[in-house]
Design an enzyme around this catalytic site. Structure first.
Site, mmCIF file in Angstrom:
data_model
loop_
_atom_site.group_PDB
_atom_site.id
_atom_site.type_symbol
_atom_site.label_atom_id
_atom_site.label_comp_id
_atom_site.label_asym_id
_atom_site.label_seq_id
_atom_site.Cartn_x
_atom_site.Cartn_y
_atom_site.Cartn_z
ATOM 1 N N TYR A 159 -17.338 4.174 3.261
ATOM 2 C CA TYR A 159 -16.375 4.774 2.326
ATOM 3 C C TYR A 159 -15.392 5.636 3.106
ATOM 4 C CZ TYR A 159 -19.369 2.931 -1.248
ATOM 5 O OH TYR A 159 -20.071 2.053 -2.032
ATOM 6 N N SER A 160 -14.100 5.472 2.786
ATOM 7 C CA SER A 160 -13.067 6.290 3.432
ATOM 8 C C SER A 160 -13.246 7.744 3.005
ATOM 9 C CB SER A 160 -11.673 5.862 2.978
ATOM 10 O OG SER A 160 -11.491 4.491 3.159
ATOM 11 N N CYS A 338 -4.063 0.842 2.776
ATOM 12 C CA CYS A 338 -5.487 0.992 2.465
ATOM 13 C C CYS A 338 -5.770 0.596 1.023
ATOM 14 C CB CYS A 338 -5.924 2.438 2.713
ATOM 15 S SG CYS A 338 -7.713 2.659 2.651
ATOM 16 N N GLU A 378 -6.543 -0.595 6.727
ATOM 17 C CA GLU A 378 -7.973 -0.571 6.399
ATOM 18 C C GLU A 378 -8.132 -1.062 4.968
ATOM 19 O OE1 GLU A 378 -10.741 1.940 8.610
ATOM 20 O OE2 GLU A 378 -10.783 3.059 6.730
ATOM 21 N N TYR A 380 -10.492 -3.584 2.133
ATOM 22 C CA TYR A 380 -11.863 -4.022 1.885
ATOM 23 C C TYR A 380 -11.986 -4.801 0.588
ATOM 24 C CZ TYR A 380 -11.294 0.685 -0.167
ATOM 25 O OH TYR A 380 -10.816 1.798 -0.806
HETATM 26 P P1 FAD Z 1 -22.560 -4.662 -3.668
HETATM 27 O O1 FAD Z 1 -23.795 -4.506 -4.483
HETATM 28 O O2 FAD Z 1 -22.692 -4.691 -2.194
HETATM 29 O O3 FAD Z 1 -21.805 -5.917 -4.166
HETATM 30 C C1 FAD Z 1 -20.738 -6.431 -3.435
HETATM 31 C C2 FAD Z 1 -20.862 -7.920 -3.426
HETATM 32 O O4 FAD Z 1 -20.751 -8.388 -4.767
HETATM 33 C C3 FAD Z 1 -19.752 -8.599 -2.682
HETATM 34 O O5 FAD Z 1 -20.071 -8.686 -1.309
HETATM 35 C C4 FAD Z 1 -19.685 -9.922 -3.361
HETATM 36 O O6 FAD Z 1 -20.666 -10.786 -2.822
HETATM 37 C C5 FAD Z 1 -20.083 -9.628 -4.780
HETATM 38 N N1 FAD Z 1 -18.904 -9.508 -5.641
HETATM 39 C C6 FAD Z 1 -18.013 -8.510 -5.664
HETATM 40 N N2 FAD Z 1 -17.082 -8.724 -6.605
HETATM 41 C C7 FAD Z 1 -17.390 -9.902 -7.165
HETATM 42 C C8 FAD Z 1 -16.802 -10.671 -8.176
HETATM 43 N N3 FAD Z 1 -15.700 -10.264 -8.822
HETATM 44 N N4 FAD Z 1 -17.390 -11.818 -8.508
HETATM 45 C C9 FAD Z 1 -18.497 -12.250 -7.884
HETATM 46 N N5 FAD Z 1 -19.106 -11.577 -6.907
HETATM 47 C C10 FAD Z 1 -18.558 -10.409 -6.549
HETATM 48 N N6 FAD Z 1 -14.973 1.628 -1.757
HETATM 49 C C11 FAD Z 1 -14.594 2.668 -2.534
HETATM 50 O O7 FAD Z 1 -14.888 2.679 -3.746
HETATM 51 N N7 FAD Z 1 -13.924 3.735 -2.010
HETATM 52 C C12 FAD Z 1 -13.588 3.805 -0.695
HETATM 53 O O8 FAD Z 1 -12.975 4.782 -0.254
HETATM 54 C C13 FAD Z 1 -13.991 2.721 0.143
HETATM 55 N N8 FAD Z 1 -13.703 2.739 1.448
HETATM 56 C C14 FAD Z 1 -14.067 1.701 2.246
HETATM 57 C C15 FAD Z 1 -13.744 1.744 3.589
HETATM 58 C C16 FAD Z 1 -14.087 0.706 4.424
HETATM 59 C C17 FAD Z 1 -13.723 0.776 5.891
HETATM 60 C C18 FAD Z 1 -14.778 -0.406 3.886
HETATM 61 C C19 FAD Z 1 -15.169 -1.554 4.773
HETATM 62 C C20 FAD Z 1 -15.124 -0.461 2.559
HETATM 63 C C21 FAD Z 1 -14.773 0.592 1.717
HETATM 64 N N9 FAD Z 1 -15.110 0.587 0.365
HETATM 65 C C22 FAD Z 1 -14.699 1.638 -0.444
HETATM 66 C C23 FAD Z 1 -15.912 -0.513 -0.239
HETATM 67 C C24 FAD Z 1 -17.410 -0.147 -0.180
HETATM 68 O O9 FAD Z 1 -17.851 -0.133 1.160
HETATM 69 C C25 FAD Z 1 -18.309 -1.120 -0.929
HETATM 70 O O10 FAD Z 1 -18.042 -2.418 -0.447
HETATM 71 C C26 FAD Z 1 -18.107 -1.103 -2.424
HETATM 72 O O11 FAD Z 1 -18.400 0.171 -2.949
HETATM 73 C C27 FAD Z 1 -19.051 -2.126 -3.085
HETATM 74 O O12 FAD Z 1 -20.345 -1.857 -2.678
HETATM 75 P P2 FAD Z 1 -21.562 -2.006 -3.688
HETATM 76 O O13 FAD Z 1 -22.819 -1.718 -2.959
HETATM 77 O O14 FAD Z 1 -21.336 -1.238 -4.927
HETATM 78 O O15 FAD Z 1 -21.496 -3.526 -4.076
#
Ligand code: FAD
Ligand code: A2P
Length: 380
Positions: A159-160, A338, A378, A380
């Protein structure tokens, strides 16, 4: 005159002397050799017993000593090339030994009628040892509690960081995030993202496993007269919020000894007005810094682009092509992108058209900007 017998007898008489000399040389050499072996053994044992040195900031990338290409005069010290951003902290905490931060606050950033869920979450870092310090533009890792479908601990998500190094309360011991809960429909079922839901649900006092900080792509330049163009969608505002606080918050300016004199221009994409993030702060910065801050919104589900479609930030970029490219031509200008990965092709397309209007070729210009460290992405 010597007889042959006398010569032989004389020679024989010297044999004990020669043996004695050889014996002396051999024993002296053996003693020295033994002493050398013993010394070497002692040094090896000592080295094994040395405690690895404890460091407060891990892996800040030590400056590398470059070998001289041609033979340097002996009096000249070896040339030390300081790596760019070598003093920026990285990986103070890693997944095997994360820091357990305490949640200070967790509140919604959205207004009535907004779509989804986006929260501002702050963690206390005060008791981290080594101290978890960071700078604007970096990210941290969050390891959500619980296990995945295979019974393994969940992997970390990045997360940023949305706060400056001084934190929201300026005591320099907190870190804040801006998190959207991931939600999507699959086979008629609503799926909640693991980590984003965990973060949006945590309460003050809860302990959260934190890693990092990481990232050097989105750092601000040191120059006070740099121009900063920011293109953000949704939570992509997180690092921009930190930059803008660093530039325009009075207490920040006092603390950071960095008096921003350039121009900052934020392009912000949100689905509805109620989804605009940190809006009150941004309006205050606008009022207080009319000559240094410009704020352009693309509210996709309330505004339309010229083709009648949803208004995206790339449409706003096109509208402002001339002014934007005048800025980009100034080598003091940095561009930061971003948020949604999906916006990248759209931004590229808009930049291509905008550049054409100025007689420039974006596909040539972009790599040049990247190489010069002025194009920062950046997504994602
Ligand atoms: P997960 O449970 O990991 O689910 C994600 C997975 O669900 C995906 O990989 C995909 O397989 C599936 N999926 C997603 N959408 C769909 C769809 N529409 N249909 C079907 N399948 C789908 N997030 C923020 O909120 N704020 C930030 O500031 C932020 N900064 C980031 C900075 C960087 C450098 C990076 C790499 C990512 C950042 N993110 C940010 C994103 C964050 O890291 C997570 O990826 C995001 O919160 C989702 O994680 P999760 O565990 O909730 O979802
Ligand atoms: P929309 O969802 O209306 O299509 P949030 O993260 O709060 O949903 O905000 C993301 C913003 O970015 C929304 O306004 C969203 O519009 C917009 N968006 C979605 N896809 C793109 C894209 N490909 N390029 C630029 N903006 C996009």
């Amino acid at each position: 005159m010597y007889s042959q017998a006398k010569v032989i007898a004389g020679g024989l008489a010297h044999i004990p002397v020669v043996i004695a000399v050889f014996y002396f040389i051999l024993t002296t050499f053996n003693k020295r050799a033994l002493k050398f072996v013993e010394e070497a053994k002692t040094k090896k044992t000592e080295a094994k017993n040395v405690e690895p040195q404890k460091v407060t900031v891990l892996k800040t990338e030590a400056p590398k000593t470059e070998a001289p290409k041609t033979e340097a005069p002996k009096t000249e010290a070896p040339k030390v090339v300081k790596k760019k951003h070598a003093d920026v902290p990285v990986n103070i905490y890693r997944p095997k030994t994360p820091y357990e931060g305490t949640v200070i606050e967790n509140y919604s950033l959205l207004k009535e009628g907004a779509i989804g869920r986006v929260n501002h979450i702050t963690f206390d870092l005060a008791d981290s040892d080594p101290f978890l310090n960071y700078v604007e533009g970096q990210s941290i890792g969050i390891m959500p509690a619980g296990e995945d479908a295979n019974g393994k601990p969940h992997k970390l998500r990045l997360y940023s960081i949305a706060s400056t190094r001084h934190g929201d309360n300026f005591n320099g011991k907190t870190v804040s995030l801006c998190v959207r809960q991931l939600q999507y429909e699959k086979d008629g079922e609503t799926i909640n993202g693991v980590c984003s839901t965990y973060l949006c649900d945590i309460k003050p006092g809860d302990k959260v496993k934190i890693t990092g900080p990481v990232g050097k792509e989105m750092l601000l330049p040191d120059e006070e007269d740099a121009n900063i163009v920011m293109l953000a969608t949704g939570t992509g505002i997180a690092p921009m919020r930190a930059y803008l606080r660093r530039m325009f918050e009075a207490t920040e300016k006092e603390k950071n000894n960095w008096n921003f004199k350039g121009k900052a221009w934020l392009f912000m994409g949100a689905p509805k007005s109620a989804n605009l993030l940190y809006e009150e702060d941004l309006q205050r910065y606008l009022t207080d810094n009319p000559d240094n801050f410009k704020y352009t919104k693309a509210i996709s589900r309330e505004q339309q682009n010229t083709k009648g479609g949803r208004m995206y930030i790339q449409d706003r970029v096109l509208e402002s092509a001339n002014e934007l490219f005048n800025m980009i031509e100034d080598e003091k200008t940095h561009i930061y992108l971003c948020g949604l990965k999906g916006m990248e092709p759209g931004i590229d397309e808009a930049m291509t058209k905008a550049a054409e209007e100025k007689g420039l070729n974006w596909s040539e210009l972009r790599p040049q900007l990247k190489k010069a460290g002025r194009w920062h992405v950046e997504t994602y």
